[in-house]
Design a protein around this motif. Structure first.
Motif, PDB file in Angstrom:
ATOM      1  N   VAL A  50     -50.178  58.455 -12.413  1.00  0.00           N
ATOM      2  CA  VAL A  50     -51.639  58.368 -11.879  1.00  0.00           C
ATOM      3  C   VAL A  50     -51.700  58.546 -10.438  1.00  0.00           C
ATOM      4  CG1 VAL A  50     -53.778  57.326 -11.738  1.00  0.00           C
ATOM      5  CG2 VAL A  50     -53.058  57.497 -14.090  1.00  0.00           C
ATOM      6  N   GLN A  51     -50.832  57.516  -9.993  1.00  0.00           N
ATOM      7  CA  GLN A  51     -50.652  57.491  -8.354  1.00  0.00           C
ATOM      8  C   GLN A  51     -50.079  58.347  -7.797  1.00  0.00           C
ATOM      9  OE1 GLN A  51     -49.686  53.731  -6.542  1.00  0.00           O
ATOM     10  NE2 GLN A  51     -49.991  52.560  -8.383  1.00  0.00           N
ATOM     11  N   PHE A  52     -48.996  59.236  -8.582  1.00  0.00           N
ATOM     12  CA  PHE A  52     -48.541  60.381  -8.060  1.00  0.00           C
ATOM     13  C   PHE A  52     -49.498  61.667  -8.073  1.00  0.00           C
ATOM     14  CE2 PHE A  52     -44.031  58.904  -8.322  1.00  0.00           C
ATOM     15  CZ  PHE A  52     -43.494  59.598  -6.877  1.00  0.00           C
ATOM     16  N   PHE A  53     -50.082  61.613  -9.202  1.00  0.00           N
ATOM     17  CA  PHE A  53     -51.106  62.688  -9.440  1.00  0.00           C
ATOM     18  C   PHE A  53     -52.218  62.870  -8.459  1.00  0.00           C
ATOM     19  CE2 PHE A  53     -54.884  64.443 -11.325  1.00  0.00           C
ATOM     20  CZ  PHE A  53     -54.543  66.020 -11.507  1.00  0.00           C
ATOM     21  N   PHE A  54     -52.702  61.713  -8.545  1.00  0.00           N
ATOM     22  CA  PHE A  54     -54.128  61.758  -7.423  1.00  0.00           C
ATOM     23  C   PHE A  54     -53.837  61.827  -5.880  1.00  0.00           C
ATOM     24  CE2 PHE A  54     -56.478  59.962 -11.205  1.00  0.00           C
ATOM     25  CZ  PHE A  54     -57.443  61.065 -11.243  1.00  0.00           C
ATOM     26  N   GLY A  55     -52.538  60.957  -5.658  1.00  0.00           N
ATOM     27  CA  GLY A  55     -52.124  61.228  -4.257  1.00  0.00           C
ATOM     28  C   GLY A  55     -51.517  62.734  -3.714  1.00  0.00           C
ATOM     29  N   THR A  75     -59.100  56.429   1.966  1.00  0.00           N
ATOM     30  CA  THR A  75     -59.805  55.767   1.327  1.00  0.00           C
ATOM     31  C   THR A  75     -60.169  56.195  -0.106  1.00  0.00           C
ATOM     32  OG1 THR A  75     -60.760  54.939   3.381  1.00  0.00           O
ATOM     33  CG2 THR A  75     -62.195  54.438   1.277  1.00  0.00           C
ATOM     34  N   ILE A  76     -60.452  57.579  -0.078  1.00  0.00           N
ATOM     35  CA  ILE A  76     -60.805  58.211  -1.435  1.00  0.00           C
ATOM     36  C   ILE A  76     -59.502  57.979  -2.388  1.00  0.00           C
ATOM     37  CG2 ILE A  76     -61.187  60.394  -2.567  1.00  0.00           C
ATOM     38  CD1 ILE A  76     -63.082  61.306  -0.099  1.00  0.00           C
ATOM     39  N   THR A  77     -58.714  58.305  -2.036  1.00  0.00           N
ATOM     40  CA  THR A  77     -57.228  58.211  -2.873  1.00  0.00           C
ATOM     41  C   THR A  77     -56.962  56.841  -3.461  1.00  0.00           C
ATOM     42  OG1 THR A  77     -56.380  59.925  -1.464  1.00  0.00           O
ATOM     43  CG2 THR A  77     -54.753  58.994  -3.080  1.00  0.00           C
ATOM     44  N   ASP A  78     -57.024  55.824  -2.588  1.00  0.00           N
ATOM     45  CA  ASP A  78     -57.080  54.519  -3.118  1.00  0.00           C
ATOM     46  C   ASP A  78     -58.127  54.132  -4.061  1.00  0.00           C
ATOM     47  OD1 ASP A  78     -55.604  51.858  -2.562  1.00  0.00           O
ATOM     48  OD2 ASP A  78     -57.517  50.982  -1.939  1.00  0.00           O
ATOM     49  N   GLN A  79     -59.325  54.514  -3.771  1.00  0.00           N
ATOM     50  CA  GLN A  79     -60.319  54.179  -4.740  1.00  0.00           C
ATOM     51  C   GLN A  79     -60.165  54.903  -5.989  1.00  0.00           C
ATOM     52  OE1 GLN A  79     -62.997  52.115  -4.125  1.00  0.00           O
ATOM     53  NE2 GLN A  79     -61.995  51.402  -2.274  1.00  0.00           N
ATOM     54  N   LEU A  80     -59.380  56.002  -6.107  1.00  0.00           N
ATOM     55  CA  LEU A  80     -59.264  56.762  -7.356  1.00  0.00           C
ATOM     56  C   LEU A  80     -57.962  56.288  -8.049  1.00  0.00           C
ATOM     57  CD1 LEU A  80     -60.443  60.378  -6.589  1.00  0.00           C
ATOM     58  CD2 LEU A  80     -61.680  58.419  -7.932  1.00  0.00           C
TER      59      LEU A  80
END
Length: 486
Positions: free
Chosen positions: A200-205, A244-249
């Motif tokens: 999830v972290q890799f994908f959204f990042g 910020t957006i990435t961290d929130q997701l």
């Protein structure tokens, strides 16, 4: 002395001013600049001149901003043409290399924690957490050392090291956060859930970083602002929005800003000169601020208790864990020699990133987290002193160094990126002028013009009948090869 709203500006300015002056002297002796900033913070801190700064949350916030800017700036300086030949080994080092380093170091820490001679007693998960915070090479330290010393290396090692250091911080961050969650829950690790969180972290990042990079390019190239100085500020706001957006997701925000920087660095961008100048200055400022801040945060006398165990872990990482991880990861890549692998192993620099990551267990109130923080800080000092001060000599010893590439031209002239041309300079010799000593008689390549002539300290506007002299420097403007070929 305690920081207050009234004195923070004065104290902060004095710290930065002192750090810059000291770094100017230390650079002559081969001491890494960022190490000196760290020592300045320690010198002014609680065990030095008495400045009281003990907020791990404030240090983490400053570190978060600093690391996002450093990674973004490093991404902007990463060129596809440079990293393309080393893309696969660089990614393997930044992923599998981090995992191997964490595993090897964590098992070693767990093993020595049961010795009577050491004063630490860590579970396997806490040992892995300590190793994870230190598992990546520090982007700030690697970028700073390679670029400030203008190192040029054989076997494409420099772009590979920069790619690794820019892309492995997000992996170490993900491991640190996941291990903190496992330890805090008090349950046995669910490896499927861990893998899911990492994906999830890799994908959204990756997705958000790429999308915001493209959007930023589109916006900057099309928006019409009244002042060119506003473009870098606009980009800075987009950088923090992306983070910020990435961290929130629940994505990896550090990966997102790095990818965003790579996109902007490899796309035609309006006002690139203004943006690059602004970001370079901001990167230096935040590097100074974060290293001084972390130096203030630590209490040096507390490191006395962990000196022995810190030396054991640090030496193991430098001489065993990092080299073994690098050699295993680079085993399939036959074009990298053993000397190259040995040098990559030696550039396993620790710096601000591990110390910032070490504040996460402190804020999560993990048992023994303050001891973990002190160990990480001690090993960072050890790495910067031993490895940071010897990187140039190591490259020369292994015969991997090359002459530094020439940057820009001696005239200090730059053209906007929108003008599809190249600037070069040429120094005339007596042999060149034996039969033809005027510009009109010189046979320049098609599509090439002489813009300026520099004679000594004097700049001359050229014309066809100008008599040229040996030692004259010509500033040449020419079409790009792909354009002239069309």
């Amino acid at each position: 002395m305690i920081f207050t709203a009234e004195n923070i500006l004065m104290v902060g300015s004095v710290l930065i001013f002192s750090g810059i002056l000291i770094s100017k002297t230390g650079y002559r002796f081969g001491i890494p600049t960022l190490l000196l900033f760290l020592l300045v913070g320690m010198g002014f801190g609680s065990d030095g001149l008495g400045l009281q700064f003990n907020s791990a949350s404030d240090a983490q916030f400053i570190g978060m901003m600093a690391l996002s800017i450093i990674l973004f700036s490093g991404g902007m300086d990463t060129k596809y043409s440079d990293i393309k030949p080393v893309l696969t080994p660089g990614i393997v080092l930044s992923t599998a290399g981090v995992l191997l380093t964490t595993l090897l170091t964590g098992v070693f820490i767990f093993y020595i924690s049961n010795w009577n001679q050491t004063n630490i007693n860590l579970t396997l998960m806490c040992s892995l957490l300590l190793a994870a915070t230190m598992s990546s090479t520090d982007s700030a330290s690697v970028f700073n050392l390679l670029r400030s010393q203008r190192m040029n290396l054989k076997q494409n090692l420099r772009p590979m090291l920069e790619l690794e250091s820019g892309s492995n911080d997000p992996v170490a961050y993900m491991l640190t956060i996941v291990l903190i969650q496992v330890i805090s829950s008090g349950s046995s690790p669910d490896f499927l859930l861990i893998i899911k969180d990492l994906l999830v972290q890799f994908f959204f990042g990756g997705v958000i970083g790429y999308a915001m990079g493209r959007f930023s390019v589109w916006l900057i190239n099309r928006i019409n602002l009244s002042n060119s100085s506003l473009y870098p500020i606009l980009l800075l706001s987009l950088l923090f929005i992306t983070f910020t957006i990435t961290d929130q997701l629940k994505g990896n925000a550090y990966l997102a800003v790095y990818i965003m920087g790579v996109i902007l660095g490899n796309t035609r961008l309006a006002f690139r000169k203004e943006i690059s100048t602004f970001m370079n200055g901001l990167t230096w400022l935040f590097q100074i601020v974060i290293f001084i801040t972390l130096g203030l945060l630590v209490n040096p006398h507390e490191m006395l208790d962990i000196t022995a165990v810190g030396l054991l872990i640090g030496v193991f990482m430098i001489l065993v864990a990092r080299p073994l991880s690098v050699f295993l990861c680079l085993l399939p890549f036959r074009n990298i020699t053993n000397k190259g692998r040995l040098f990559v192993s030696w550039v396993g620099l620790r710096g601000a990133t591990p110390i910032i990551f070490a504040t996460y267990p402190v804020l999560a109130e993990i048992d023994g987290s303050q001891q973990l923080f002190n160990i990480v800080f001690f090993i960072t000092l050890l790495s910067l002193i031993i490895q940071g001060m010897s990187i140039t000599r190591a490259a020369k010893f292994l015969h991997l160094d090359l002459p530094a590439p020439k940057e820009g031209n001696e005239f200090g002239v730059e053209l906007p990126e929108e003008i599809d041309t190249q600037l070069n300079d040429l120094t005339l010799t007596a042999e060149m002028l034996e039969e033809k000593d005027t510009l009109a008689e010189m046979q320049l390549p098609k599509g090439t013009l002489v813009m300026l002539v520099k004679r000594g300290n004097e700049f001359l506007i050229p014309n066809g009948q100008m008599k040229l002299q040996p030692g004259d420097k010509l500033l040449l403007i020419s079409e790009n090869k792909n354009k002239s070929a069309d």
